[in-house]
Design an enzyme around this catalytic site. Structure first.
Site, PDB file in Angstrom:
ATOM      1  CD  GLU A  87      88.482 -65.421  72.379  1.00  0.00           C
ATOM      2  OE1 GLU A  87      89.065 -66.393  71.869  1.00  0.00           O
ATOM      3  OE2 GLU A  87      88.534 -65.141  73.590  1.00  0.00           O
ATOM      4  CB  CYS A 107      89.955 -55.818  78.862  1.00  0.00           C
ATOM      5  SG  CYS A 107      89.140 -55.134  80.329  1.00  0.00           S
ATOM      6  CB  CYS A 111      90.240 -58.093  86.556  1.00  0.00           C
ATOM      7  SG  CYS A 111      89.211 -56.601  86.573  1.00  0.00           S
ATOM      8  CB  CYS A 114      89.657 -61.449  84.195  1.00  0.00           C
ATOM      9  SG  CYS A 114      88.783 -61.349  82.625  1.00  0.00           S
TER      10      CYS A 114
END
Length: 348
Positions: A87, A107, A111, A114
Protein backbone atom coordinates in the site's frame (compact mmCIF):
# COMPACT_ATOMS: atom_id res chain seq x y z
CA UNK A 1 13.54 -8.43 -16.85
CA UNK A 2 14.18 -5.16 -14.97
CA UNK A 3 11.28 -2.92 -14.10
CA UNK A 4 10.91 0.60 -15.46
CA UNK A 5 12.73 2.17 -12.52
CA UNK A 6 15.09 -0.62 -11.50
CA UNK A 7 18.12 0.61 -13.45
CA UNK A 8 20.42 3.38 -12.26
CA UNK A 9 22.29 5.58 -14.73
CA UNK A 10 24.99 2.98 -15.31
CA UNK A 11 22.40 0.26 -15.79
CA UNK A 12 20.56 2.36 -18.36
CA UNK A 13 23.83 3.02 -20.20
CA UNK A 14 24.51 -0.72 -20.35
CA UNK A 15 20.97 -1.42 -21.58
CA UNK A 16 21.47 1.20 -24.29
CA UNK A 17 24.88 -0.04 -25.36
CA UNK A 18 25.22 0.62 -29.07
CA UNK A 19 23.02 3.71 -28.96
CA UNK A 20 24.49 7.25 -29.00
CA UNK A 21 26.01 8.13 -25.63
CA UNK A 22 23.40 10.77 -24.82
CA UNK A 23 20.48 8.33 -24.99
CA UNK A 24 20.82 7.18 -21.37
CA UNK A 25 20.50 10.77 -20.15
CA UNK A 26 17.47 11.28 -22.37
CA UNK A 27 15.76 8.21 -21.00
CA UNK A 28 16.61 9.12 -17.40
CA UNK A 29 15.17 12.62 -17.77
CA UNK A 30 12.11 11.24 -19.53
CA UNK A 31 11.43 8.75 -16.75
CA UNK A 32 12.02 11.02 -13.77
CA UNK A 33 11.90 14.68 -14.80
CA UNK A 34 8.91 14.39 -17.12
CA UNK A 35 7.37 11.24 -15.66
CA UNK A 36 6.99 9.55 -19.03
CA UNK A 37 6.63 5.92 -19.93
CA UNK A 38 9.15 4.86 -22.65
CA UNK A 39 6.39 4.90 -25.28
CA UNK A 40 5.77 8.57 -24.52
CA UNK A 41 9.39 9.70 -24.98
CA UNK A 42 9.13 11.58 -28.26
CA UNK A 43 12.81 12.55 -28.01
CA UNK A 44 13.65 8.93 -28.86
CA UNK A 45 13.38 7.12 -32.20
CA UNK A 46 10.16 5.13 -32.46
CA UNK A 47 11.98 1.78 -32.66
CA UNK A 48 13.85 2.52 -29.43
CA UNK A 49 10.65 3.60 -27.71
CA UNK A 50 9.02 0.32 -28.64
CA UNK A 51 12.04 -1.68 -27.47
CA UNK A 52 12.22 0.08 -24.09
CA UNK A 53 8.48 -0.20 -23.57
CA UNK A 54 8.84 -3.95 -23.98
CA UNK A 55 12.05 -4.34 -21.93
CA UNK A 56 11.25 -1.97 -19.05
CA UNK A 57 7.94 -3.21 -17.75
CA UNK A 58 5.74 -1.70 -15.04
CA UNK A 59 5.94 -3.64 -11.78
CA UNK A 60 2.92 -2.31 -9.89
CA UNK A 61 -0.58 -3.35 -10.82
CA UNK A 62 -3.20 -1.10 -9.26
CA UNK A 63 -5.64 -3.41 -7.50
CA UNK A 64 -7.56 -0.75 -5.63
CA UNK A 65 -7.54 2.99 -5.10
CA UNK A 66 -9.46 5.01 -2.52
CA UNK A 67 -9.72 8.72 -1.88
CA UNK A 68 -10.45 9.96 1.64
CA UNK A 69 -13.32 12.27 2.52
CA UNK A 70 -10.83 15.13 2.73
CA UNK A 71 -10.24 14.77 -1.01
CA UNK A 72 -6.53 15.21 -0.44
CA UNK A 73 -5.49 11.73 0.70
CA UNK A 74 -5.26 8.79 -1.70
CA UNK A 75 -4.39 5.20 -0.83
CA UNK A 76 -3.37 2.62 -3.41
CA UNK A 77 -3.26 -1.14 -3.08
CA UNK A 78 -0.75 -2.50 -5.59
CA UNK A 79 -0.26 -6.12 -6.61
CA UNK A 80 3.29 -7.26 -7.36
CA UNK A 81 4.74 -10.15 -9.33
CA UNK A 82 4.24 -13.34 -7.36
CA UNK A 83 1.02 -12.16 -5.73
CA UNK A 84 2.37 -9.95 -2.93
CA UNK A 85 0.60 -6.66 -2.24
CA UNK A 86 1.66 -3.30 -0.85
CA UNK A 87 0.00 0.00 0.00
CA UNK A 88 1.06 3.56 -0.79
CA UNK A 89 -0.45 6.84 0.44
CA UNK A 90 -0.41 10.33 -1.08
CA UNK A 91 -1.16 13.27 1.23
CA UNK A 92 -1.68 16.77 -0.16
CA UNK A 93 -1.32 19.58 2.36
CA UNK A 94 -1.59 23.33 1.84
CA UNK A 95 2.19 23.75 1.76
CA UNK A 96 3.45 20.37 0.55
CA UNK A 97 2.60 17.11 -1.18
CA UNK A 98 3.93 13.96 0.49
CA UNK A 99 4.00 10.34 -0.57
CA UNK A 100 4.40 7.55 1.99
CA UNK A 101 6.04 4.52 0.39
CA UNK A 102 6.46 0.88 1.34
CA UNK A 103 9.82 -0.89 1.27
CA UNK A 104 8.72 -4.46 1.94
CA UNK A 105 5.61 -6.50 1.22
CA UNK A 106 4.39 -7.03 4.75
CA UNK A 107 6.56 -6.42 7.78
CA UNK A 108 8.44 -8.66 10.21
CA UNK A 109 8.62 -6.15 13.09
CA UNK A 110 5.35 -7.21 14.75
CA UNK A 111 4.88 -3.86 16.52
CA UNK A 112 1.79 -4.34 18.64
CA UNK A 113 0.13 -0.98 17.91
CA UNK A 114 0.60 -1.26 14.13
CA UNK A 115 -1.77 -3.10 11.78
CA UNK A 116 0.97 -3.34 9.18
CA UNK A 117 3.20 -5.19 11.60
CA UNK A 118 0.56 -7.86 12.12
CA UNK A 119 0.59 -8.82 8.43
CA UNK A 120 3.83 -10.81 8.49
CA UNK A 121 6.72 -10.47 6.06
CA UNK A 122 6.46 -11.58 2.42
CA UNK A 123 9.46 -10.15 0.56
CA UNK A 124 11.71 -7.17 -0.10
CA UNK A 125 10.78 -4.59 -2.71
CA UNK A 126 13.22 -3.81 -5.49
CA UNK A 127 14.50 -0.29 -6.08
CA UNK A 128 12.15 -0.03 -9.02
CA UNK A 129 9.11 -1.11 -7.01
CA UNK A 130 9.88 1.60 -4.45
CA UNK A 131 10.41 4.27 -7.10
CA UNK A 132 7.33 3.31 -9.08
CA UNK A 133 5.18 4.10 -6.03
CA UNK A 134 6.65 7.60 -6.05
CA UNK A 135 6.04 8.06 -9.76
CA UNK A 136 2.41 6.91 -9.55
CA UNK A 137 1.85 9.37 -6.71
CA UNK A 138 3.60 12.13 -8.64
CA UNK A 139 1.22 11.71 -11.56
CA UNK A 140 -1.79 11.70 -9.24
CA UNK A 141 -0.60 14.91 -7.57
CA UNK A 142 -0.34 16.93 -10.78
CA UNK A 143 -0.42 19.84 -11.37
CA UNK A 144 1.09 20.19 -7.90
CA UNK A 145 4.68 19.13 -7.45
CA UNK A 146 5.59 16.19 -5.25
CA UNK A 147 7.71 17.76 -2.51
CA UNK A 148 8.29 15.16 0.22
CA UNK A 149 8.86 11.41 0.42
CA UNK A 150 8.58 9.43 3.66
CA UNK A 151 9.62 5.79 4.01
CA UNK A 152 6.91 5.04 6.54
CA UNK A 153 4.71 2.55 4.69
CA UNK A 154 4.86 -1.23 4.89
CA UNK A 155 8.12 -2.75 6.07
CA UNK A 156 11.34 -1.85 7.87
CA UNK A 157 13.45 0.26 5.47
CA UNK A 158 16.79 -0.55 7.08
CA UNK A 159 16.25 -4.26 6.45
CA UNK A 160 16.12 -3.38 2.75
CA UNK A 161 18.90 -0.83 2.95
CA UNK A 162 20.61 -1.26 -0.43
CA UNK A 163 17.41 -0.77 -2.40
CA UNK A 164 16.25 2.06 -0.15
CA UNK A 165 19.51 3.97 -0.63
CA UNK A 166 19.40 3.44 -4.40
CA UNK A 167 15.83 4.77 -4.47
CA UNK A 168 16.73 7.82 -2.36
CA UNK A 169 19.65 8.65 -4.65
CA UNK A 170 17.41 8.39 -7.72
CA UNK A 171 14.76 10.65 -6.14
CA UNK A 172 17.36 13.27 -5.25
CA UNK A 173 19.03 13.27 -8.69
CA UNK A 174 19.09 16.79 -10.08
CA UNK A 175 18.25 15.58 -13.59
CA UNK A 176 15.15 13.80 -12.37
CA UNK A 177 12.72 14.26 -9.49
CA UNK A 178 15.12 16.63 -7.69
CA UNK A 179 13.61 15.98 -4.26
CA UNK A 180 16.05 17.35 -1.69
CA UNK A 181 17.36 14.77 0.77
CA UNK A 182 16.17 17.17 3.46
CA UNK A 183 12.68 16.33 2.24
CA UNK A 184 13.22 12.57 2.16
CA UNK A 185 12.75 10.84 5.51
CA UNK A 186 13.61 7.23 6.26
CA UNK A 187 11.93 5.83 9.34
CA UNK A 188 13.23 2.87 11.30
CA UNK A 189 12.00 0.93 14.31
CA UNK A 190 15.62 0.85 15.47
CA UNK A 191 17.93 -1.29 13.34
CA UNK A 192 20.96 0.12 15.11
CA UNK A 193 23.82 -1.37 12.98
CA UNK A 194 22.45 0.21 9.78
CA UNK A 195 21.74 3.73 11.05
CA UNK A 196 25.29 5.06 10.70
CA UNK A 197 25.61 3.58 7.21
CA UNK A 198 22.36 5.17 6.06
CA UNK A 199 23.63 8.58 7.09
CA UNK A 200 27.19 8.18 5.84
CA UNK A 201 26.40 6.69 2.42
CA UNK A 202 23.03 8.25 1.62
CA UNK A 203 22.17 11.11 3.98
CA UNK A 204 18.36 11.39 4.12
CA UNK A 205 16.54 12.69 7.15
CA UNK A 206 16.13 10.07 9.87
CA UNK A 207 13.01 9.21 11.85
CA UNK A 208 12.90 6.81 14.80
CA UNK A 209 9.76 4.92 15.81
CA UNK A 210 10.35 5.27 19.55
CA UNK A 211 6.92 5.10 21.25
CA UNK A 212 8.20 4.32 24.76
CA UNK A 213 10.77 5.58 27.25
CA UNK A 214 11.22 2.31 29.17
CA UNK A 215 12.72 -0.85 27.73
CA UNK A 216 10.05 -3.02 29.38
CA UNK A 217 7.25 -1.25 27.52
CA UNK A 218 9.18 -0.81 24.27
CA UNK A 219 10.02 -4.54 24.31
CA UNK A 220 6.26 -5.07 24.13
CA UNK A 221 5.39 -2.33 21.63
CA UNK A 222 8.45 -2.71 19.36
CA UNK A 223 9.89 -6.22 19.82
CA UNK A 224 13.11 -5.23 18.01
CA UNK A 225 13.94 -3.33 21.20
CA UNK A 226 14.89 -6.66 22.82
CA UNK A 227 17.82 -6.78 20.37
CA UNK A 228 18.64 -3.07 20.27
CA UNK A 229 17.44 -1.42 23.50
CA UNK A 230 16.75 2.28 23.92
CA UNK A 231 20.24 3.19 25.16
CA UNK A 232 21.93 1.65 22.10
CA UNK A 233 19.38 3.22 19.77
CA UNK A 234 19.88 6.71 21.14
CA UNK A 235 23.66 6.30 21.02
CA UNK A 236 23.35 5.52 17.30
CA UNK A 237 21.16 8.60 16.87
CA UNK A 238 23.73 10.83 18.55
CA UNK A 239 26.27 9.61 16.00
CA UNK A 240 24.02 9.91 12.94
CA UNK A 241 26.12 11.62 10.24
CA UNK A 242 24.89 15.09 9.42
CA UNK A 243 22.48 15.40 12.34
CA UNK A 244 22.33 19.00 13.57
CA UNK A 245 19.82 21.61 14.66
CA UNK A 246 19.20 22.20 10.96
CA UNK A 247 18.81 18.47 10.28
CA UNK A 248 17.05 17.18 13.34
CA UNK A 249 16.12 13.56 13.90
CA UNK A 250 12.38 12.98 14.22
CA UNK A 251 11.23 10.76 17.06
CA UNK A 252 7.79 9.29 16.44
CA UNK A 253 5.72 8.64 19.52
CA UNK A 254 2.27 7.11 19.13
CA UNK A 255 -0.08 8.13 21.95
CA UNK A 256 -1.61 5.05 23.58
CA UNK A 257 -4.17 5.59 26.29
CA UNK A 258 -2.90 4.55 29.70
CA UNK A 259 0.21 2.90 28.24
CA UNK A 260 2.81 5.58 27.43
CA UNK A 261 1.08 8.94 27.80
CA UNK A 262 1.68 10.09 31.39
CA UNK A 263 3.41 13.37 32.36
CA UNK A 264 6.19 11.32 33.95
CA UNK A 265 6.86 9.62 30.61
CA UNK A 266 6.90 13.00 28.85
CA UNK A 267 9.57 14.21 31.29
CA UNK A 268 11.57 11.00 30.83
CA UNK A 269 11.41 11.44 27.05
CA UNK A 270 12.93 14.89 27.43
CA UNK A 271 15.68 13.47 29.63
CA UNK A 272 16.47 10.66 27.21
CA UNK A 273 16.81 13.00 24.23
CA UNK A 274 19.13 15.45 25.92
CA UNK A 275 21.95 16.25 23.52
CA UNK A 276 20.18 14.82 20.46
CA UNK A 277 19.13 17.34 17.77
CA UNK A 278 15.54 16.20 17.81
CA UNK A 279 11.93 16.98 17.18
CA UNK A 280 9.15 14.80 18.50
CA UNK A 281 6.11 13.83 16.44
CA UNK A 282 3.21 12.91 18.69
CA UNK A 283 0.89 10.60 16.76
CA UNK A 284 -2.68 10.04 17.95
CA UNK A 285 -3.19 6.29 17.75
CA UNK A 286 -5.11 5.33 14.62
CA UNK A 287 -7.43 2.43 15.44
CA UNK A 288 -7.83 -0.63 13.25
CA UNK A 289 -10.04 -3.71 13.59
CA UNK A 290 -8.84 -5.78 16.54
CA UNK A 291 -6.39 -3.16 17.83
CA UNK A 292 -5.31 -3.82 21.45
CA UNK A 293 -4.98 -0.11 22.31
CA UNK A 294 -7.01 3.08 22.35
CA UNK A 295 -5.96 6.59 21.48
CA UNK A 296 -5.04 8.88 24.35
CA UNK A 297 -7.56 11.57 25.24
CA UNK A 298 -6.91 14.89 23.54
CA UNK A 299 -6.31 16.65 26.86
CA UNK A 300 -3.66 14.02 27.72
CA UNK A 301 -1.93 14.52 24.36
CA UNK A 302 -1.90 18.29 24.84
CA UNK A 303 -0.45 17.97 28.35
CA UNK A 304 2.27 15.61 27.05
CA UNK A 305 3.03 17.99 24.18
CA UNK A 306 3.27 21.00 26.50
CA UNK A 307 5.86 19.27 28.71
CA UNK A 308 8.01 18.39 25.71
CA UNK A 309 7.60 21.83 24.12
CA UNK A 310 8.44 23.68 27.33
CA UNK A 311 11.67 21.65 27.50
CA UNK A 312 12.72 23.18 24.19
CA UNK A 313 11.68 20.49 21.69
CA UNK A 314 9.31 20.95 18.79
CA UNK A 315 6.44 18.57 19.51
CA UNK A 316 3.81 18.80 16.78
CA UNK A 317 0.80 16.55 17.06
CA UNK A 318 0.43 14.79 13.72
CA UNK A 319 -2.99 15.46 12.23
CA UNK A 320 -4.53 12.11 11.29
CA UNK A 321 -4.99 11.88 7.52
CA UNK A 322 -7.01 9.21 5.75
CA UNK A 323 -8.45 7.51 8.83
CA UNK A 324 -11.72 6.92 7.00
CA UNK A 325 -9.93 4.83 4.35
CA UNK A 326 -7.52 3.21 6.84
CA UNK A 327 -4.59 5.07 5.27
CA UNK A 328 -3.33 6.73 8.44
CA UNK A 329 -0.13 5.88 10.28
CA UNK A 330 -0.13 2.26 11.44
CA UNK A 331 -3.24 1.28 9.50
CA UNK A 332 -1.72 -0.06 6.27
CA UNK A 333 -2.61 -3.66 5.36
CA UNK A 334 -6.34 -3.08 5.73
CA UNK A 335 -7.21 -3.05 2.03
CA UNK A 336 -5.14 -6.17 1.44
CA UNK A 337 -6.96 -7.99 4.22
CA UNK A 338 -10.39 -6.86 3.06
CA UNK A 339 -9.85 -7.96 -0.51
CA UNK A 340 -8.52 -11.33 0.61
CA UNK A 341 -11.55 -11.79 2.83
CA UNK A 342 -13.87 -10.99 -0.07
CA UNK A 343 -12.02 -13.48 -2.26
CA UNK A 344 -12.41 -16.18 0.40
CA UNK A 345 -16.15 -15.46 0.64
CA UNK A 346 -16.51 -15.59 -3.14
CA UNK A 347 -14.61 -18.88 -3.30
CA UNK A 348 -16.80 -20.35 -0.59
Amino acid sequence: MPGTYDLDRQGLAELLDGEPGFRAAQVWEGLYRRGERPAEMTTLPLALRDRLEEELGAQLDEAHRRTADDGATIKWLFSLAGGAQIETVLMAYRDRVTVCVSTQAGCAMNCQFCATGQAGFTRQLSTGEILEQVMVARRAAEPRRLSNVVFMGMGEPLYNLENVMSAVDAMADGDGLSVSKRRITVSTSGVVPQIERLGAECGPMLAISLHAVRDELRDELVPLNKKYPIKELLQACRGYPGASNARRITFEYVMLKGANDSPAEARELVRLLKGVPAKINLIPFNPWPGAPYECSDWETIERFSDIVFNAGYASPVRTPRGRDILAACGQLKSETEKLRARARLAAG
